[in-house]
Scaffold this active site. Structure first.
Site, PDB file in Angstrom:
ATOM      1  N   GLY A 145       0.960  -1.499   0.005  1.00 40.36           N
ATOM      2  CA  GLY A 145      -0.161  -0.110  -0.078  1.00 40.36           C
ATOM      3  C   GLY A 145       1.333   1.219  -0.017  1.00 40.36           C
ATOM      4  O   GLY A 145       1.722   1.061   0.482  1.00 40.36           O
ATOM      5  N   CYS A 146       0.079   2.262  -0.105  1.00 45.08           N
ATOM      6  CA  CYS A 146       0.896   3.969  -0.871  1.00 45.08           C
ATOM      7  C   CYS A 146       1.153   4.292   0.905  1.00 45.08           C
ATOM      8  O   CYS A 146       2.308   4.024   0.719  1.00 45.08           O
ATOM      9  CB  CYS A 146       0.097   4.657  -1.177  1.00 45.08           C
ATOM     10  SG  CYS A 146      -1.032   4.850  -0.784  1.00 45.08           S
ATOM     11  N   TYR A 147       0.396   4.305   1.742  1.00 44.69           N
ATOM     12  CA  TYR A 147       0.988   4.283   3.279  1.00 44.69           C
ATOM     13  C   TYR A 147       2.202   3.378   3.788  1.00 44.69           C
ATOM     14  O   TYR A 147       2.906   3.857   4.087  1.00 44.69           O
ATOM     15  CB  TYR A 147       0.611   5.024   3.748  1.00 44.69           C
ATOM     16  CG  TYR A 147      -0.990   6.250   3.866  1.00 44.69           C
ATOM     17  CD1 TYR A 147      -0.216   7.356   4.057  1.00 44.69           C
ATOM     18  CD2 TYR A 147      -2.181   5.938   3.667  1.00 44.69           C
ATOM     19  CE1 TYR A 147      -1.137   7.899   3.857  1.00 44.69           C
ATOM     20  CE2 TYR A 147      -3.252   6.969   3.366  1.00 44.69           C
ATOM     21  CZ  TYR A 147      -2.336   8.392   3.793  1.00 44.69           C
ATOM     22  OH  TYR A 147      -3.252   9.613   4.171  1.00 44.69           O
TER      23      TYR A 147
END
Length: 330
Positions: A145-147
């Protein structure tokens, strides 16, 4: 050249992945899936496609048909639950940009994603592809995921050198991090001239981060009134080692992640539309803590760029082939 089938091309990550495949010197686009645009020419997705003599984008087909192509590479850009129940091809590399295959414990999907995973026994077959910390293995790759990417790039090399109970992360992302689906929380009237925390204490990237680090962190995400870009500020306490030195050593040979010189702060404007990441390391003069900041593009290094980086490693291509890493953006 490996043939690529793209599933879910109409979403933000799908469009970004398509663009990188078209610009990749070692890949050949074979099929493009979109249930909402199936049967239409590529111009229905974006009028700029199939212009100027570049690589051709074939007529769009359904996602099921794109999966059935069993190409050398299948890139999944579907919502989490759809990706979890997709009929995966029996051959070739599959890279999933959703969260459907990131967690090892199937029970966590009901708690964090809101659905019961339909294939709990198969989760162990997926490798977690974060190239700088856990390079992809096998033919099934779960894209981070990006985070999670930003937090892990900042803290992964430091996991054994910090007080695990001290970690607090404040993170901010542009609107595209929420996907292309319509929802009140991403309406212009809510987002513009506003910054808002969301999913406080309950974001789905929390267990992903804990799984990779080996311990949980206090994590609070915020929505920024910008289209793209992500910044994670990680506040930690060292158990003794020089944290800047550890990060500089870990990323010394990386062409994707850069530890900035002392005093230089990461900025969204320098990473937007790119596949790179910036790290800044600062001592808190008022406490015994260290602040590590990571900036990246949520659709680049946080999604499509990372998927292509994983693909490059699996096929033995240059790690940066097809990535956006050079130039000066204004």
């Amino acid at each position: 050249m490996p043939y690529v089938s793209l599933v879910g091309a109409a979403g933000y990550t799908g469009q970004e992945a398509l663009d990188r495949v078209l610009g990749h010197p070692e890949l050949e686009l074979y099929a493009v899936g979109s249930d909402s645009l199936a049967g239409q020419d590529a111009a229905a997705l974006d009028p700029r496609l199939n212009r100027n003599g570049g690589k051709r984008v074939p007529r769009l087909i359904t996602n099921a048909a794109a999966l059935a192509c069993e190409a050398d590479v299948t890139i999944l850009c579907l919502p989490h639950e759809q990706a979890a129940s997709a009929a995966l091809p029996s051959r070739g590399v599959v890279i999933d940009l959703s969260g459907a295959h990131r967690l090892h414990d199937a029970a966590q999907y009901d708690e964090w994603y809101g659905f019961v995973h339909p294939s709990p026994g198969g989760l162990g077959e997926w490798s977690y592809g974060l190239p700088e910390l856990s390079p992809p293995e096998g033919r099934l790759v779960a894209n981070p995921g990006c985070y999670a990417t930003a937090v892990l790039l900042a803290l992964g090399p430091l996991a054994d050198a910090i007080d695990r109970d001290s970690v607090v992360v404040d993170a901010m992302s542009g609107m595209t991090g929420a996907g292309r689906g319509l929802k009140a929380s991403t309406h212009a009237g809510f987002v513009l001239e506003n910054v808002s925390p969301y999913r406080v204490g309950a974001h789905q990237h929390v267990p992903e981060i804990a799984q990779a680090l080996g311990f949980p962190v206090s994590f609070t995400p915020h929505l920024l009134p910008v289209r793209r870009g992500l910044l994670a500020t990680c506040n930690v306490r060292s158990t003794g080692p020089d944290l800047r030195a550890l990060l500089e050593e870990h990323y010394a040979s990386s062409h994707v992640v850069r530890v900035l010189p002392e005093g230089v702060v990461p900025e969204l404007s320098r990473v937007q539309h790119t596949d790179g990441a910036e790290l800044g390391v600062f001592a808190d003069r008022h406490t015994d803590r260290t602040i590590v900041i990571c900036a990246l593009d949520n659709l680049g290094k946080g999604a499509a760029g990372q998927a292509v980086q994983n693909l490059n490693l699996l096929f033995g291509f240059a790690e940066t082939a097809g990535l956006r890493l050079e130039g000066v953006l204004v």
